[in-house]
Each structure stands twice: as C-alpha cells, then as structure tokens.
Design a protein around this motif. Structure first.
Motif, PDB file in Angstrom:
ATOM      1  N   GLN A  11      37.483  29.152  51.499  1.00 40.08           N
ATOM      2  CA  GLN A  11      37.290  29.170  52.949  1.00 40.08           C
ATOM      3  C   GLN A  11      38.486  28.597  53.702  1.00 40.08           C
ATOM      4  OE1 GLN A  11      33.546  27.324  54.004  1.00 40.08           O
ATOM      5  NE2 GLN A  11      32.418  28.440  52.423  1.00 40.08           N
ATOM      6  N   SER A  12      39.316  27.817  53.019  1.00 33.78           N
ATOM      7  CA  SER A  12      40.416  27.141  53.707  1.00 33.78           C
ATOM      8  C   SER A  12      41.711  27.936  53.689  1.00 33.78           C
ATOM      9  CB  SER A  12      40.646  25.761  53.082  1.00 33.78           C
ATOM     10  OG  SER A  12      39.500  24.944  53.198  1.00 33.78           O
ATOM     11  N   ASP A  66      37.023  26.708  43.559  1.00 29.48           N
ATOM     12  CA  ASP A  66      35.837  26.082  44.160  1.00 29.48           C
ATOM     13  C   ASP A  66      34.780  25.772  43.106  1.00 29.48           C
ATOM     14  OD1 ASP A  66      36.881  26.025  46.684  1.00 29.48           O
ATOM     15  OD2 ASP A  66      35.879  27.847  47.372  1.00 29.48           O
ATOM     16  N   LEU A 105      47.843  22.880  54.676  1.00 27.39           N
ATOM     17  CA  LEU A 105      46.743  22.528  53.784  1.00 27.39           C
ATOM     18  C   LEU A 105      47.267  22.154  52.404  1.00 27.39           C
ATOM     19  CD1 LEU A 105      43.631  22.513  53.107  1.00 27.39           C
ATOM     20  CD2 LEU A 105      43.956  24.919  52.426  1.00 27.39           C
ATOM     21  N   ARG A 162      43.884  31.197  53.973  1.00 31.92           N
ATOM     22  CA  ARG A 162      43.678  32.425  54.749  1.00 31.92           C
ATOM     23  C   ARG A 162      44.736  33.464  54.383  1.00 31.92           C
ATOM     24  NH1 ARG A 162      44.207  30.016  60.575  1.00 31.92           N
ATOM     25  NH2 ARG A 162      44.300  32.246  61.077  1.00 31.92           N
ATOM     26  N   ALA A 189      48.900  27.398  58.457  1.00 35.62           N
ATOM     27  CA  ALA A 189      47.701  26.667  58.041  1.00 35.62           C
ATOM     28  C   ALA A 189      47.662  26.503  56.524  1.00 35.62           C
ATOM     29  CB  ALA A 189      46.454  27.404  58.528  1.00 35.62           C
ATOM     30  N   ASN A 190      48.021  27.553  55.782  1.00 35.84           N
ATOM     31  CA  ASN A 190      48.069  27.459  54.325  1.00 35.84           C
ATOM     32  C   ASN A 190      49.108  26.429  53.884  1.00 35.84           C
ATOM     33  OD1 ASN A 190      46.191  29.527  54.229  1.00 35.84           O
ATOM     34  ND2 ASN A 190      47.699  31.118  53.807  1.00 35.84           N
ATOM     35  N   HIS A 249      37.151  20.173  49.933  1.00 36.49           N
ATOM     36  CA  HIS A 249      37.293  21.321  50.814  1.00 36.49           C
ATOM     37  C   HIS A 249      37.174  22.593  49.977  1.00 36.49           C
ATOM     38  CE1 HIS A 249      39.052  18.883  54.178  1.00 36.49           C
ATOM     39  NE2 HIS A 249      39.420  18.110  53.155  1.00 36.49           N
ATOM     40  N   SER A 250      36.596  23.619  50.541  1.00 38.28           N
ATOM     41  CA  SER A 250      36.518  24.907  49.862  1.00 38.28           C
ATOM     42  C   SER A 250      37.865  25.605  49.939  1.00 38.28           C
ATOM     43  CB  SER A 250      35.451  25.793  50.503  1.00 38.28           C
ATOM     44  OG  SER A 250      35.584  27.136  50.080  1.00 38.28           O
ATOM     45  N   TRP A 254      47.235  18.567  50.345  1.00 36.21           N
ATOM     46  CA  TRP A 254      46.676  18.398  49.005  1.00 36.21           C
ATOM     47  C   TRP A 254      47.717  17.775  48.075  1.00 36.21           C
ATOM     48  CZ3 TRP A 254      48.178  20.174  44.263  1.00 36.21           C
ATOM     49  CH2 TRP A 254      47.284  19.919  43.215  1.00 36.21           C
TER      50      TRP A 254
END
Length: 431
Positions: free
Chosen positions: A314-315, A298, A60, A317, A56-57, A310-311, A64
């Motif tokens: 929070q994004s 953030d 993401l 992990r 997921a990281n 997006h934060s 970006w």
C-alpha cells in the motif's frame, strides 16, 4: 568516448519518441508546453514518470534504511538517468551503483563521486579502460567487485593505469550468477588483493536475487544460505584488515528486508562496517513483479520503520506509465494498440491497462474490461470484453512489470506532475 556525451542544451525533435512534430525543443523547455499524454499531446507511445509517486517511494525507502541501520547506493542501471541518480543522492542515498565501465563513465561525467562497480568487468584490457576512466577522476571513491584472482588482476591493472595509490575491492560471494562459491575461492581472491600493491580490501558483497526461485520457501532458504556465506566471508576479510572501515553489500532487490536482517548483527558487532544495499527498481515500483514482491514482503511483516509497521504493497506506488493509442478494432473482442516489444518490458509480465481516455476525458470502467494478450514488435493485442465501447483513437495508460527492461527502451522519459502534466524531460543514457 561516445558514452561521455552530455545532454546539456540538447534539442529534441520528432525523431525522439514521445516528442510531437516540432522542429526541435530544448529539454529545459519541455515543461513550459503544458503537454498531457492523456490528451494526446505527446507522440505516442510514450513513457512517463509520476514524479510525486517516485518521490514518495524514495522518501519511504530512505526512511526505512535509516530506521534499519543501512544505507543505499541505488543501482543506476534501472533508469540510467543522471538526473534521477542525483535526486536520490541529494535525498540521502549513500552513493550510486553501476554494472559496467560505461555506466560508471556516464555517472562520473555528471558529478557522482561515490560509486559501487557491482560486477566483474573482464580481463586486462577492461582494466586498462577502467584505469583510463579513473585517471580523469582521481578523487572518486570507487569500490569494485572481484570473485577470483583473475578479476583482482584486472582491478590491479586499472589502479596501475590510473596511478591510484589504493583501489577498494569487495570480495563477491555468489550463487546462480557471478561470485566466489566456496572458502577456497574466497581465500584465493583475498590473497590476490593483499598481494597487489595498489589494492585494498574494502569488504564483501553478494546478490541474493540470483538465487530466487518460484518456490517462496526454497528462495528464503537459498538467501539465508548465501547471507550466511557472506557473513563468514566478512569475518575472514575483517581478520585480514583489522582496522579498515568495511562494506557489507547486498542487492536489496525484492528481499531488502531479509538481507538487512541477516547482515545487521555482524555489522553491529563489528562497529566499523556499513551495510550498503543496491536497490534500484523499487523506487519506480510497478504493476507486476514488484507489486507481487511487496505483497510477499507484507506477509513477512511489512516495513518496520521506527517501530511502526507499514504495508509495502500500500505504501510503494507504481511510478511508470506507458501511453498508447488504439489503432484498430479489426474484429469483435480484439483491439490493436500502438506499442510493442520495442516499447515495453514483457519478460516478467505483460503491461496492464489502467485507464482509458477519449478526447482527454477518462472513460470510467473501460480499462477493467481490457487485457493485453501478446505483443509483437510495434503492436499490442488486447482482448476486449463484449459490448465494450473501446474506439480507435482512445488513449490507454498501461502499467508495466519490471522497470529495468522497460526504461532501457527509451531515450527520453517524461516527468509528470500531480495533475498529469509534463513538467520535464528526463533523458536516459543507455550504452
């Protein structure tokens, strides 16, 4: 050379930390055992990677990057895992970054073919070692840093030994670490590259993390100044190499949003330049310095991806967990856990208790009543709140701070699936 050894068909035994008392098990068979660290199936301490969080990281950050018009060559020094380096490249990373010749050798031996050597490597003897390595991989695309005529001479020697027609050199700008400090040093380094028969100007590079301080405003000013010098140096390199594709590279680190914004206008105006970030640790995130960095990001507006904010906190992990057992409850308020400085990073903060398990069952609420106060070689000292029923044999999952200096303590990390079951072993290859 020893650092060229492959892990193919490697058999791991109890001499490898984390492996239970077995005679030997092939790395390819690890995922068939159904081991759970929370149940004590691994020999503790052990370090695990939440593969769902890592993926997921990765996805993401690559989203970006695409949205921001940059690419990334993740720094392999963080995990020194060829499998993870390959997974990042296959997911869309531009290439791979290394810090020295040994790391380059490991990645090349495992099939990587586009590498940033993001460091000066020393004198002529080092140049000959790099040349010997490159001679074995004539088709590799390698870009190396130089911040002085002496560093350029080293790379020229490497190109000579490898019999390469061209070797790309990035002029490194710096503050707080290596890197040319002023216009005169930039000009001298460029002139040395232009005078060398087998070298070509490949662009400019910098590492912004070295200018960071405890003062956030001072840090932003220092990064802005360094990026300004980097853009100025890029203009000088472009004037000397008007038609070549060039690279603008920054570390990324905790300030990837800042450096991308600073470098983007120059790259866009040029039309023949690529911004290459070298971020590596953020793919693992953590419960310490990167958690704080994402909170700070953030405050700067968060992650802007295709027009949507997006934060970061929070994004991203945390993907790494250190597992250890309670060895002793020698007195009220104190527990001793079975890990120490040989197992966990501590330079940027001590590990944080996250979850407690007893006989494989999570003990809700216990972790929040614990804190690590200090480490010695192989013991962690935990403060235990009064009336906390922590017992010898309980297994604690800890979050860490600073992935780079945790991963380098481990010969093998264990990839976990979404259910917390070991699905594979990921050997590391630190020199």
């Amino acid at each position: 050379m020893q650092f060229l050894a492959r892990w193919d068909n490697e058999r791991l035994s109890a001499t490898t930390r984390g492996i239970p008392l077995v005679d030997g098990i092939a790395t390819d068979d690890i995922g068939t055992r159904g081991w759970r660290p929370s149940r004590g199936d691994l020999a503790l301490p052990a370090l695990t990677l939440d593969e769902t969080a890592f993926a997921a990281n990765r996805d993401l950050f690559l989203r970006w990057c695409r949205s921001s018009g940059v690419v990334v060559a993740p720094h392999a020094k963080t995990p020194m895992s060829p499998e993870l380096a390959r997974s990042l490249r296959e997911a869309g990373a531009w290439g791979t970054t290394v810090a020295n010749i040994q790391q380059a050798a490991v990645l090349l031996s495992h099939g990587e073919r586009r590498i940033l050597l993001a460091n000066e490597i020393g004198g002529l003897a080092a140049g000959r070692r790099l040349g010997a390595l490159l001679s074995a991989y004539p088709n590799v695309e390698l870009h190396a840093f130089a911040d002085s005529p002496e560093a350029v001479a080293t790379l020229a020697e490497a190109a000579r030994v490898a019999d390469r027609r061209e070797l790309s050199v990035l002029i490194e700008l710096g503050a707080g670490r290596a890197g040319a400090r002023d216009r005169a040093a930039i000009e001298a380094t460029m002139a040395a590259v232009l005078a060398a028969d087998r070298l070509t100007l490949g662009g400019v590079a910098a590492y912004e993390g070295a200018v960071a301080t405890a003062d956030a405003d001072e840090t932003l000013r220092a990064i802005a100044a360094l990026m300004g010098c980097t853009v100025e140096a890029f203009t000088m390199v472009r004037a000397a190499a008007p038609r070549l594709p060039l690279i603008l590279s920054a570390g990324g680190s905790a300030y990837f949003d800042i450096v991308a914004r600073a470098l983007a206008p120059g790259a866009q105006a040029d039309g023949n330049a690529t911004i290459v970030l070298r971020s590596g640790a953020l793919f693992f995130a953590d419960h310490g310095i990167y958690a704080r960095a994402f909170t700070a990001l953030d405050r700067r507006g968060g992650l802007l991806i295709d027009g949507t904010h997006h934060s970061a906190a929070q994004s991203f992990r945390p993907a790494l967990t250190l597992w250890a057992e309670v060895l002793s409850r020698p007195e009220a308020g104190l527990a001793i856990a079975g890990f120490g400085m040989r197992d966990a990073s501590f330079d940027q903060g001590l590990p944080v208790p996250l979850r407690v398990f007893r006989d494989g069952v999570e003990q809700d609420g216990l972790a929040g009543r614990l804190s690590v106060t200090r480490l010695n070689d192989q013991h962690a000292f935990l403060n235990v709140a009064p009336d906390t029923p922590l017992a010898v044999g309980d297994i604690i999952a800890f979050g860490i701070s600073h992935p780079c200096t945790c991963l380098d303590r481990w010969r093998v990390i264990f990839g976990l699936d979404a259910d917390g079951v070991v699905r594979r072993a990921l050997p590391t290859q630190f020199g």
